[in-house]
Design an enzyme around this catalytic site. Sequence first.
Site, short mmCIF file in Angstrom:
data_model
loop_
_atom_site.label_atom_id
_atom_site.label_comp_id
_atom_site.label_asym_id
_atom_site.label_seq_id
_atom_site.Cartn_x
_atom_site.Cartn_y
_atom_site.Cartn_z
N ASN A 1 -5.26 2.37 -13.16
CA ASN A 1 -4.33 1.43 -12.53
C ASN A 1 -2.90 1.91 -12.74
O ASN A 1 -2.61 2.59 -13.73
CB ASN A 1 -4.49 0.05 -13.19
CG ASN A 1 -3.56 -1.00 -12.60
OD1 ASN A 1 -3.38 -1.07 -11.38
ND2 ASN A 1 -2.94 -1.80 -13.45
N ILE B 1 -8.43 -9.58 -10.93
CA ILE B 1 -8.90 -9.00 -12.19
C ILE B 1 -10.40 -8.74 -12.07
O ILE B 1 -11.17 -9.65 -11.74
CB ILE B 1 -8.58 -9.95 -13.36
CG1 ILE B 1 -7.05 -10.03 -13.51
CG2 ILE B 1 -9.23 -9.46 -14.65
CD1 ILE B 1 -6.57 -11.05 -14.51
N LEU B 2 -10.78 -7.50 -12.29
CA LEU B 2 -12.20 -7.13 -12.17
C LEU B 2 -12.96 -7.61 -13.42
O LEU B 2 -12.40 -7.62 -14.52
CB LEU B 2 -12.33 -5.61 -12.02
CG LEU B 2 -11.73 -5.05 -10.72
CD1 LEU B 2 -11.57 -3.54 -10.81
CD2 LEU B 2 -12.58 -5.42 -9.51
N ASP C 1 -4.11 -4.87 -18.34
CA ASP C 1 -3.04 -3.89 -18.56
C ASP C 1 -3.02 -3.33 -19.99
O ASP C 1 -1.95 -3.09 -20.56
CB ASP C 1 -1.66 -4.52 -18.24
CG ASP C 1 -1.56 -4.96 -16.79
OD1 ASP C 1 -2.19 -4.32 -15.93
OD2 ASP C 1 -0.85 -5.95 -16.51
N GLY D 1 0.78 -1.23 0.00
CA GLY D 1 0.00 0.00 0.00
C GLY D 1 0.81 1.28 0.00
O GLY D 1 0.30 2.32 0.42
N MET E 1 -4.41 -7.23 -6.85
CA MET E 1 -4.00 -8.43 -7.58
C MET E 1 -5.16 -9.26 -8.13
O MET E 1 -4.96 -10.40 -8.54
CB MET E 1 -3.13 -9.31 -6.67
CG MET E 1 -1.87 -8.63 -6.18
SD MET E 1 -0.84 -8.05 -7.53
CE MET E 1 -0.06 -9.59 -7.98
N HIS F 1 0.97 0.43 -13.22
CA HIS F 1 1.64 -0.83 -13.58
C HIS F 1 3.15 -0.58 -13.67
O HIS F 1 3.58 0.41 -14.28
CB HIS F 1 1.10 -1.33 -14.93
CG HIS F 1 1.67 -2.66 -15.31
ND1 HIS F 1 1.24 -3.84 -14.75
CD2 HIS F 1 2.65 -2.99 -16.18
CE1 HIS F 1 1.94 -4.84 -15.26
NE2 HIS F 1 2.80 -4.36 -16.13
C1 GRF Z 1 3.45 -1.36 -7.54
O1 GRF Z 1 4.71 -1.60 -8.13
C2 GRF Z 1 2.39 -1.27 -8.60
O2 GRF Z 1 2.84 -0.72 -9.80
C3 GRF Z 1 2.04 -2.72 -8.82
O3 GRF Z 1 2.10 -3.31 -7.54
C4 GRF Z 1 2.99 -2.55 -6.71
C5 GRF Z 1 2.22 -2.14 -5.51
O4 GRF Z 1 3.02 -1.54 -4.53
N1 GRF Z 1 0.78 -2.84 -9.50
P1 GRF Z 1 2.35 -0.86 -3.26
O5 GRF Z 1 1.44 -1.91 -2.62
O6 GRF Z 1 1.58 0.33 -3.70
O7 GRF Z 1 3.49 -0.50 -2.36
#
Ligand code: GRF
Length: 192
Positions: free
Chosen positions: A112, A97-98, A150, A20, A95, A114
Amino acid sequence: MVKLTGLNKIKTAVFISGTGSNLKNLIKFSKIKNSPISVDLIFSNNSKAKGLKFSNLFDIKKYVLTFKDTKAAEEKILNLLNKDNIKFICLAGFMKILSRSFIKKFNGKIINIHPSLLPKYKGLDTHIRAIKNKDKVAGCTVHFVTSKLDSGKIILQKKIKISKKDTPTSLAKKVLRQEHKLYPAAIKKIFD
Ligand code: GRF
């Protein structure tokens, strides 16, 4: 231009599954006077997600829904989002997928972050793949969410140099630091 106060900011939910750090960063950003959003809800599919602690720290409502039954979980989420008048969703390390039908209901209102320069390296293990391929540049992308993983329209991207010494872990750290700048910038770009 409409002056943004806590009252007329766009009510936003952040969906997480892990640490987070992006959530924390978005909460901090939302408190800045000219941020277009306020973070009003946190969702996680993982009751052990470290990021859930930011709910207490910043006094923001949280809900944990396991997603064992995606349809049921999404129905509950939609009810909660409607109840709280949430108009925008930021996925931040979420993590799951909606479903297509969920995304349709929030069409154009889900974004999102990525950790790669999309369309390169969709999915998981982006940093491992970039280093294995001896790439010289990595990066991060903020994009609209569509039902294709994505693949939605790109809002902003940031390139980051990969040095010869980088490991997947060191690269992840470097990229994450840039993610924390990119996510707020992308939100500003959408609403300003
Ligand atoms: C980030 O690298 C984001 O791009 C990916 O998952 C990671 C999440 O990190 N989708 P955090 O939980 O916000 O620290």
